[in-house]
Scaffold this motif. Structure first.
Motif, PDB file in Angstrom:
ATOM      1  N   ASP A 134       2.104  -0.682   9.684  1.00  0.00           N
ATOM      2  CA  ASP A 134       1.911   0.589   9.200  1.00  0.00           C
ATOM      3  C   ASP A 134       3.100   0.812   8.029  1.00  0.00           C
ATOM      4  O   ASP A 134       2.553   1.271   6.941  1.00  0.00           O
ATOM      5  N   LEU A 135       4.169   0.468   8.559  1.00  0.00           N
ATOM      6  CA  LEU A 135       5.106   0.919   7.480  1.00  0.00           C
ATOM      7  C   LEU A 135       5.382  -0.158   6.347  1.00  0.00           C
ATOM      8  O   LEU A 135       5.521   0.185   5.062  1.00  0.00           O
ATOM      9  N   THR A 136       4.808  -1.497   6.610  1.00  0.00           N
ATOM     10  CA  THR A 136       4.684  -2.261   5.506  1.00  0.00           C
ATOM     11  C   THR A 136       3.308  -1.889   4.396  1.00  0.00           C
ATOM     12  O   THR A 136       3.849  -1.921   3.135  1.00  0.00           O
ATOM     13  N   LEU A 137       2.495  -1.505   5.016  1.00  0.00           N
ATOM     14  CA  LEU A 137       1.197  -0.961   4.318  1.00  0.00           C
ATOM     15  C   LEU A 137       1.713   0.120   3.313  1.00  0.00           C
ATOM     16  O   LEU A 137       1.405   0.518   2.208  1.00  0.00           O
ATOM     17  N   TRP A 138       2.462   1.217   4.231  1.00  0.00           N
ATOM     18  CA  TRP A 138       2.737   2.265   3.406  1.00  0.00           C
ATOM     19  C   TRP A 138       3.823   2.009   2.198  1.00  0.00           C
ATOM     20  O   TRP A 138       3.652   2.563   1.109  1.00  0.00           O
ATOM     21  N   ARG A 139       4.806   1.108   2.391  1.00  0.00           N
ATOM     22  CA  ARG A 139       5.978   0.693   1.480  1.00  0.00           C
ATOM     23  C   ARG A 139       4.872   0.032   0.149  1.00  0.00           C
ATOM     24  O   ARG A 139       5.454   0.363  -0.871  1.00  0.00           O
ATOM     25  N   LEU A 140       4.082  -0.819   0.582  1.00  0.00           N
ATOM     26  CA  LEU A 140       3.336  -1.354  -0.634  1.00  0.00           C
ATOM     27  C   LEU A 140       2.744  -0.453  -1.506  1.00  0.00           C
ATOM     28  O   LEU A 140       2.511  -0.352  -2.567  1.00  0.00           O
ATOM     29  N   SER A 141       2.111   0.571  -0.661  1.00  0.00           N
ATOM     30  CA  SER A 141       0.979   1.645  -1.257  1.00  0.00           C
ATOM     31  C   SER A 141       2.000   2.551  -2.100  1.00  0.00           C
ATOM     32  O   SER A 141       1.522   3.093  -3.139  1.00  0.00           O
ATOM     33  N   ARG A 142       3.267   2.660  -2.119  1.00  0.00           N
ATOM     34  CA  ARG A 142       4.259   3.450  -2.793  1.00  0.00           C
ATOM     35  C   ARG A 142       4.643   2.446  -4.298  1.00  0.00           C
ATOM     36  O   ARG A 142       5.329   3.221  -4.848  1.00  0.00           O
ATOM     37  N   CYS A 143       4.412   1.342  -4.310  1.00  0.00           N
ATOM     38  CA  CYS A 143       4.730   0.441  -5.482  1.00  0.00           C
ATOM     39  C   CYS A 143       4.002   0.843  -6.696  1.00  0.00           C
ATOM     40  O   CYS A 143       2.956   1.022  -6.559  1.00  0.00           O
ATOM     41  N   GLU A 144       4.964   0.940  -7.588  1.00  0.00           N
ATOM     42  CA  GLU A 144       4.337   1.504  -9.029  1.00  0.00           C
ATOM     43  C   GLU A 144       3.136   0.277  -9.500  1.00  0.00           C
ATOM     44  O   GLU A 144       3.445  -0.845  -9.559  1.00  0.00           O
ATOM     45  N   GLY A 145       1.919   0.756  -9.991  1.00  0.00           N
ATOM     46  CA  GLY A 145       0.901  -0.147 -10.550  1.00  0.00           C
ATOM     47  C   GLY A 145       0.175  -0.900  -9.219  1.00  0.00           C
ATOM     48  O   GLY A 145      -0.566  -1.582  -9.883  1.00  0.00           O
ATOM     49  N   VAL A 146       0.406  -0.551  -8.311  1.00  0.00           N
ATOM     50  CA  VAL A 146      -0.523  -1.244  -7.033  1.00  0.00           C
ATOM     51  C   VAL A 146      -1.906  -0.790  -7.164  1.00  0.00           C
ATOM     52  O   VAL A 146      -2.125   0.373  -7.344  1.00  0.00           O
ATOM     53  N   ARG A 147      -2.611  -1.774  -7.022  1.00  0.00           N
ATOM     54  CA  ARG A 147      -4.124  -1.471  -7.060  1.00  0.00           C
ATOM     55  C   ARG A 147      -4.921  -1.484  -5.811  1.00  0.00           C
ATOM     56  O   ARG A 147      -5.921  -1.255  -5.714  1.00  0.00           O
ATOM     57  N   HIS A 148      -4.428  -2.562  -4.756  1.00  0.00           N
ATOM     58  CA  HIS A 148      -4.957  -2.547  -3.645  1.00  0.00           C
ATOM     59  C   HIS A 148      -3.995  -3.036  -2.487  1.00  0.00           C
ATOM     60  O   HIS A 148      -3.186  -4.058  -2.950  1.00  0.00           O
ATOM     61  N   VAL A 149      -4.086  -2.543  -1.419  1.00  0.00           N
ATOM     62  CA  VAL A 149      -3.066  -3.073  -0.379  1.00  0.00           C
ATOM     63  C   VAL A 149      -3.636  -3.119   1.003  1.00  0.00           C
ATOM     64  O   VAL A 149      -4.809  -2.399   1.318  1.00  0.00           O
ATOM     65  N   ALA A 150      -3.496  -4.649   1.417  1.00  0.00           N
ATOM     66  CA  ALA A 150      -4.313  -4.777   2.817  1.00  0.00           C
ATOM     67  C   ALA A 150      -3.385  -5.637   3.549  1.00  0.00           C
ATOM     68  O   ALA A 150      -2.280  -6.220   3.335  1.00  0.00           O
ATOM     69  N   MET A 151      -3.892  -5.927   4.945  1.00  0.00           N
ATOM     70  CA  MET A 151      -3.278  -7.128   5.632  1.00  0.00           C
ATOM     71  C   MET A 151      -3.758  -8.332   5.729  1.00  0.00           C
ATOM     72  O   MET A 151      -4.852  -8.279   5.469  1.00  0.00           O
ATOM     73  N   SER A 152      -3.166  -9.498   5.917  1.00  0.00           N
ATOM     74  CA  SER A 152      -4.067 -10.852   5.714  1.00  0.00           C
ATOM     75  C   SER A 152      -3.954 -11.318   7.180  1.00  0.00           C
ATOM     76  O   SER A 152      -3.126 -10.984   8.061  1.00  0.00           O
ATOM     77  N   GLY A 153      -5.072 -11.814   7.654  1.00  0.00           N
ATOM     78  CA  GLY A 153      -5.247 -12.504   8.890  1.00  0.00           C
ATOM     79  C   GLY A 153      -5.210 -11.412   9.870  1.00  0.00           C
ATOM     80  O   GLY A 153      -5.681 -10.504   9.682  1.00  0.00           O
TER      81      GLY A 153
END
Length: 305
Positions: free
Chosen positions: A238-257
């Motif tokens: 959850d924390l990883t997805l949240w931190r990625l979603s806060r990155c400037e310019g990010v268009r899609h966030v998801a988990m792998s496998g």
């Protein structure tokens, strides 16, 4: 001849999972791509007279999850080559371990696939792609997809590999892992408890011709069915997805496998590099790397050590 190969991380851009069959296994439908050499292990074969063995080095060599080197998928792949070719293979295999373990990016499978290719070239076995794939399938997991080394649809139990037409675009990305293992078996068990009766059918991958539209199509219409289960088992997801979603310019966030590695997609290399740098500053102990998703072909070429 000493040869080495990059074994790049496998990424599930989406992963649709059906209910378990009578044998307990789940049907899968996934679009698989590969990172570049910035997110990869290295496999090396060193010829010699000694009985074949595996030496593990690199920043993750001491992690408990890696287990006994002689039980590693690398040795299982080598033993499969020996059985199928009836060759007496001696020397030393070396695994330089950089990828997070039990992380949903097929690190062990990538290592095994690279081992098949290294031995085939170094020993001049002249096994065809089809023969290598026949050896790869019984090794299980993501080995067949990793052996393919290019964007593929991974279906069935993961052993049915189909080409993607048209191929997905090359994607600027960041891969992030908190360091917390996420065991595959436990995630599937949690998925079974959460999902109940669920319909499942294979689907066609995104098809937009413009990268921005392709990412939008992926984000709107595809998912990782294991993500919710992994989030409940490993809060760091959850924390990883949240931190990625806060990155400037990010268009899609998801988990792998089956997790816990997550990724973010960007439109430029500059954005992905800045995102990885920012995450590393906030979480110095996390694995955060900019990369390109797409064809792993340039990583699979043998290189002299």
């Amino acid at each position: 001849m000493v040869l080495s190969l990059f074994a790049p991380a496998k990424i599930n851009l989406y992963l649709h999972v059906g209910p378990p069959r009578a044998d307990g296994r789940h049907p899968l439908d996934s679009l698989v791509v590969f990172a570049d050499e910035r997110v990869a292990d290295i496999i090396r074969y060193v010829p010699g007279p000694e009985p074949l063995c595996l030496i593990v080095s690199g920043p993750r060599a001491g992690e408990a999850e890696l287990g006994d080197p002689q039980d590693n998928l690398v040795m299982q792949a080598a033993e499969a080559v020996i059985r199928n070719t009836e060759r007496d293979v001696t020397g030393r295999l070396e695994l330089e371990k950089h990828l997070p373990i039990a992380a949903g990016i097929g690190g062990g499978s990538a290592d095994a696939a690279a081992t098949l290719r290294v031995l085939n070239r170094a020993l001049d076995l002249r096994l065809s792609e089809g023969e290598l794939m026949d050896i790869a399938r019984p090794l299980g997991g993501d080995v067949p997809a990793c052996l393919a080394g290019k964007p593929v649809l991974m279906r069935g139990d993961g052993d049915r590999i189909e080409p993607v037409t048209p191929a997905p675009p090359v994607l600027n990305a960041v891969i992030v892992n908190s360091g917390r293992p996420c065991p595959t078996g436990a995630v599937f068990q949690a998925f079974d408890q959460l999902s109940g009766e669920k319909s499942f059918s294979e689907c066609s991958p995104p098809s937009a011709s413009v990268v921005e539209d392709w990412i939008s199509e992926l984000s709107e219409n595809y998912r990782n069915d294991l993500q919710e289960a992994a989030r409940k088992l490993v809060p760091e997801v959850d924390l990883t997805l949240w931190r990625l979603s806060r990155c400037e310019g990010v268009r899609h966030v998801a988990m792998s496998g089956s997790g816990a590695t997550c990724f973010g997609l960007f439109l430029s290399a500059e954005e992905s590099e800045q995102a990885a740098k920012a995450i590393s500053q906030d979480f110095p102990n996390w694995f955060a790397r900019p990369t390109l998703f797409g064809l792993a072909g340039f990583d699979l070429r043998p290189r002299h050590a």
